[in-house]
Write an enzyme that holds these catalytic residues in place. Structure first.
Site: not given
Length: 351
Positions: A266, A314, A326
């Site tokens: 990520c 994240h 993402h």
């Protein structure tokens, strides 16, 4: 006189023995089956499986970010060690050249009747011994004194560089230990998630993975123009380039620790997207959130970084209309997903 006889012992016939053995085996089997059934994990519903898998992926993601941080630390320490080793080699070459000049002085002194004790000490002793007794230098003058002072200075510099190199090596070894620890954690969490998914039927697995986001459209090149056309314009040229890069990465696989160009985790994706826009971001989610200007959820614009979970483990790139691009987790490629899919933790605007 009455005789005392032992009571007659009953002997098992073959039939009786077989019956007893059958009962014993059946009883053992019953206990074993009961034991196994009592230890078997209860079957999870699709919702329960998704919650467990999501939790394991989140834990793996947090460990991945710690891994990324340790890797960055290890890479920096390794570069510093190599630089210090190069510097040490250069300084050692200069030291040897100085010793060579002192050797010439000693040869000339020997021919004229004797070698000065300070010169002899400089040539014969270790750097530590020489530095401890370098007061001899103050008693000398001229060419000899200059050479000895240079030698003393060079030896001090070498000692300092060696100390710095040792410190960086300690940092490197510590970071490498961290890497191994985080790698084991990541692999254990991902294996646990795989085992949960493997216990599901094909239909149940599809239901769990479909909930990750816009899976059907994530990798189709024909959709990318239409998807980008649905989003509002980025507020700056740099933000537009970062968003464009993220669209170009749709469909690429998630690989933990990856920074491109063929796979990303990520924070690796967001770092690469903004690098394409000429902006350098730090490597991890918990450092990226402090890069640039913090913005509220209501102020989000395309190109902003959006962060999730209480540990800020994240990150995605906001593209407008409540959507982000993402890299979710292993098995789920870079894709478009709603930002309300995960617990929102904050946002920042790099430029």
């Amino acid at each position: 006189m009455a005789s005392h006889r032992r009571p007659k012992q009953r002997s098992f016939t073959g039939s009786t023995a077989r019956t007893a053995a059958t009962i014993a085996i059946a009883g053992a089997a019953s206990v074993t089956m009961l034991g196994e059934s009592s230890q078997a994990e209860p079957r999870l519903t699709t919702e329960q499986a998704k919650a467990k898998v999501d939790s394991l992926y989140a834990e793996a993601e947090a460990a991945t970010e710690r891994y990324d941080g340790a890797k960055e630390k290890a890479d920096t320490a390794r570069t510093q060690v190599e630089d210090l080793q190069d510097e040490l080699a250069r300084k050692t070459d200069r030291l040897n050249a100085t010793r060579g000049r002192l050797g010439s002085i000693a040869t000339a002194q020997y021919r004229s009747g004797g070698i000065d004790p300070a010169v002899q000490l400089a040539l014969d002793s270790s750097p530590e011994d020489y530095l401890a007794r370098a007061e001899f230098v103050d008693q000398l003058s001229g060419r000899q004194s200059a050479a000895l002072r240079t030698l003393a200075s060079e030896q001090r510099e070498i000692k300092q560089v060696r100390g710095e190199a040792d410190d960086r090596l300690t940092t490197l070894h510590s970071a490498q230990n961290e890497l191994r620890t985080h790698k084991r954690t990541i692999e254990a969490k991902l294996q646990a998630a795989k085992e949960v998914l493997d216990r599901l039927s094909a239909a149940e697995r599809a239901a769990v993975t479909a909930a990750d986001g816009s899976a059907a459209r994530a990798g189709r090149a024909s959709d990318r123009t239409a998807l980008s056309g649905d989003s509002p314009a980025a507020p700056s040229e740099r933000a537009a380039r970062a968003v464009s890069f993220a669209y170009g990465a749709l469909g690429l696989p998630y690989v933990w620790g990856a920074t491109g160009p063929s796979a990303y985790d990520c924070s690796g994706l967001t770092q690469a997207a903004w690098r394409a826009a000429g902006v350098s971001l730090p490597r991890t989610t918990y450092t990226q959130i402090n890069a640039g200007t913090r913005v509220s959820r209501s102020q989000l614009e395309p190109g902003d970084l959006v962060f999730f979970y209480s540990g800020v483990s994240h990150v995605g790139l906001y593209i407008g209309n409540g959507q982000m691009i993402h890299a979710p987790h292993p098995g789920s490629p870079v894709r478009i997903a709603p930002i309300d899919q995960m617990p929102f933790a904050g946002a920042s605007r790099p430029a």
